[in-house]
Design a protein around this motif. Structure first.
Motif, PDB file in Angstrom:
ATOM      1  N   THR A 109       0.867  -1.174   0.000  1.00  0.00           N
ATOM      2  CA  THR A 109       0.000   0.000   0.000  1.00  0.00           C
ATOM      3  C   THR A 109       0.907   1.228   0.000  1.00  0.00           C
ATOM      4  O   THR A 109       2.123   1.119   0.208  1.00  0.00           O
ATOM      5  N   TYR A 110       0.304   2.393  -0.202  1.00  0.00           N
ATOM      6  CA  TYR A 110       1.116   3.612  -0.234  1.00  0.00           C
ATOM      7  C   TYR A 110       1.817   3.860   1.107  1.00  0.00           C
ATOM      8  O   TYR A 110       3.008   4.190   1.140  1.00  0.00           O
ATOM      9  N   THR A 111       1.091   3.687   2.195  1.00  0.00           N
ATOM     10  CA  THR A 111       1.687   3.963   3.514  1.00  0.00           C
ATOM     11  C   THR A 111       2.790   2.962   3.832  1.00  0.00           C
ATOM     12  O   THR A 111       3.815   3.320   4.425  1.00  0.00           O
TER      13      THR A 111
ATOM     14  N   ASN B 277      16.720   0.014  11.190  1.00  0.00           N
ATOM     15  CA  ASN B 277      16.824  -0.136  12.639  1.00  0.00           C
ATOM     16  C   ASN B 277      16.373   1.115  13.386  1.00  0.00           C
ATOM     17  O   ASN B 277      17.084   1.654  14.225  1.00  0.00           O
ATOM     18  N   MET B 278      15.190   1.568  13.062  1.00  0.00           N
ATOM     19  CA  MET B 278      14.655   2.784  13.624  1.00  0.00           C
ATOM     20  C   MET B 278      13.505   2.415  14.563  1.00  0.00           C
ATOM     21  O   MET B 278      12.796   1.448  14.325  1.00  0.00           O
ATOM     22  N   SER B 279      13.341   3.198  15.626  1.00  0.00           N
ATOM     23  CA  SER B 279      12.221   2.926  16.537  1.00  0.00           C
ATOM     24  C   SER B 279      10.904   3.376  15.899  1.00  0.00           C
ATOM     25  O   SER B 279      10.895   4.185  14.964  1.00  0.00           O
ATOM     26  N   VAL B 280       9.813   2.860  16.428  1.00  0.00           N
ATOM     27  CA  VAL B 280       8.483   3.253  15.956  1.00  0.00           C
ATOM     28  C   VAL B 280       8.322   4.761  16.114  1.00  0.00           C
ATOM     29  O   VAL B 280       7.813   5.449  15.226  1.00  0.00           O
ATOM     30  N   LYS B 281       8.811   5.271  17.234  1.00  0.00           N
ATOM     31  CA  LYS B 281       8.763   6.700  17.513  1.00  0.00           C
ATOM     32  C   LYS B 281       9.469   7.515  16.416  1.00  0.00           C
ATOM     33  O   LYS B 281       8.910   8.473  15.866  1.00  0.00           O
TER      34      LYS B 281
ATOM     35  N   LEU C 205       7.453  10.218   9.317  1.00  0.00           N
ATOM     36  CA  LEU C 205       6.243  10.055   8.505  1.00  0.00           C
ATOM     37  C   LEU C 205       5.075  10.899   9.011  1.00  0.00           C
ATOM     38  O   LEU C 205       4.036  10.970   8.350  1.00  0.00           O
ATOM     39  N   LEU C 206       5.251  11.536  10.183  1.00  0.00           N
ATOM     40  CA  LEU C 206       4.168  12.292  10.822  1.00  0.00           C
ATOM     41  C   LEU C 206       2.957  11.395  11.103  1.00  0.00           C
ATOM     42  O   LEU C 206       1.815  11.766  10.857  1.00  0.00           O
ATOM     43  N   LEU C 207       3.265  10.206  11.581  1.00  0.00           N
ATOM     44  CA  LEU C 207       2.211   9.249  11.943  1.00  0.00           C
ATOM     45  C   LEU C 207       2.447   8.779  13.370  1.00  0.00           C
ATOM     46  O   LEU C 207       3.586   8.781  13.843  1.00  0.00           O
ATOM     47  N   ASP C 208       1.383   8.361  14.075  1.00  0.00           N
ATOM     48  CA  ASP C 208       1.555   7.885  15.448  1.00  0.00           C
ATOM     49  C   ASP C 208       1.451   6.363  15.509  1.00  0.00           C
ATOM     50  O   ASP C 208       1.215   5.699  14.500  1.00  0.00           O
ATOM     51  N   SER C 209       1.618   5.852  16.719  1.00  0.00           N
ATOM     52  CA  SER C 209       1.650   4.393  16.872  1.00  0.00           C
ATOM     53  C   SER C 209       0.296   3.771  16.532  1.00  0.00           C
ATOM     54  O   SER C 209       0.234   2.602  16.165  1.00  0.00           O
ATOM     55  N   GLY C 210      -0.764   4.552  16.655  1.00  0.00           N
ATOM     56  CA  GLY C 210      -2.078   4.039  16.297  1.00  0.00           C
ATOM     57  C   GLY C 210      -2.163   3.629  14.842  1.00  0.00           C
ATOM     58  O   GLY C 210      -2.869   2.689  14.477  1.00  0.00           O
ATOM     59  N   THR C 211      -1.426   4.339  13.992  1.00  0.00           N
ATOM     60  CA  THR C 211      -1.358   3.979  12.579  1.00  0.00           C
ATOM     61  C   THR C 211      -0.219   3.002  12.318  1.00  0.00           C
ATOM     62  O   THR C 211      -0.377   2.031  11.581  1.00  0.00           O
TER      63      THR C 211
END
Lengths: 147, 147
Positions: free
Chosen positions: A40-42, A55-59, A65-71
């Motif tokens: 998908t695009y995201t 090797n990057m954290s979700v944070k 990406l300007l996205l939060d953990s909910g996404t």
DNA sequence: CACAATTAAATTGCATACAATCTATATGAG
DNA sequence: CTCATATAGATTGTATGCAATTTAATTGTG
């Protein structure tokens, strides 16, 4: 009727709608190329970030990406199920989850390499024009993030 | 590592991502204003269209908003539940559904009237600059829709 | 007229976005 | 050290977007 309609409310005058429409149309142009990769695009932009720095954290991913953990959490679980990334707790800080490309995830990059230029061609945008527009939008994003 | 990373894949170089990020940030700026009206962004732009021209079919609405019935049908049902619009079958063509503003829906316009300029102010955009950017994006949308 | 092809909405299923809340871990002031 | 505070992810709930399919109505053709 329409004559005395307040100009500032016309859809045609809304920068917000131009952005909203343009973003969705652009994503549609990507779709056939991304379908070939099963992304998908995201998921694609997430991989763009990881291909650039693994090797990057979700944070950290979220900051790019300007996205939060909910996404991101469900999206990353899907990428994990597709064997493109692994999610591992950071030993240095057990609150963090590090996202790491698998061999397969790294390999996918070569198949994605020419997508942007293909899309660019389709739209008939020169590198010059596209770059200018992009820079203008990036300025605007920065401006908006100050609020 | 990063030095030989293909330039065309860097997130910073993606027009698509600049659009995607800018559109979402812009929507975030609208949110507090729209919350006051109890509207989502998509509901708001749908009302913008109807305020400009009432009694439009779902199909026509979709042409203006670049959305299909899969998105519009549930959204319009919500607006109907909020008593802002009515959905009625077109007697001239029973396949069509006409969307009509209620008194309450029409009345809401005055409360939305100043939202765009408020947001514009926040971003520090002049009418001039914003207009130019909007026109560039509208051109691009048209270009993309030809594909 | 009959009927195949088309069209408009609605429905279904999947993948985001994002606010709000929850859980586990880490940090800092006393 | 200790507990209040903060932080990182995960979870939950709501609202899109959009492809694919279904249903009902309309249209074009022989």
């Amino acid at each position: 009727m329409t004559e005395d309609y307040p100009v500032q409310l016309k859809l045609e005058h809304q920068l917000c709608f131009a952005l909203y429409a343009c973003s969705r149309e652009m994503t549609k142009l990507y779709r056939p190329f991304l379908d070939e990769l099963g992304l998908t695009y995201t998921q694609y932009v997430t991989l763009l970030v990881l291909w650039e720095q693994d090797n990057m954290s979700v944070k950290q991913l979220g900051e790019h990406l300007l996205l939060d953990s909910g996404t991101l959490t469900p999206l990353l679980k899907k990428l994990e199920a597709m064997n493109l990334v692994a999610r591992v707790r950071d030993a240095k800080d057990e609150r963090s989850v590090l996202v790491q490309l698998t061999e397969e995830g790294r390999a996918l990059r070569s198949r994605a390499e020419h997508i942007p230029e293909n899309v660019f061609c389709q739209v008939g945008l020169t590198f010059e024009e596209g770059g200018k527009l992009r820079e203008r939008l990036q300025q605007l994003v920065e401006e908006m993030q100050k609020r």
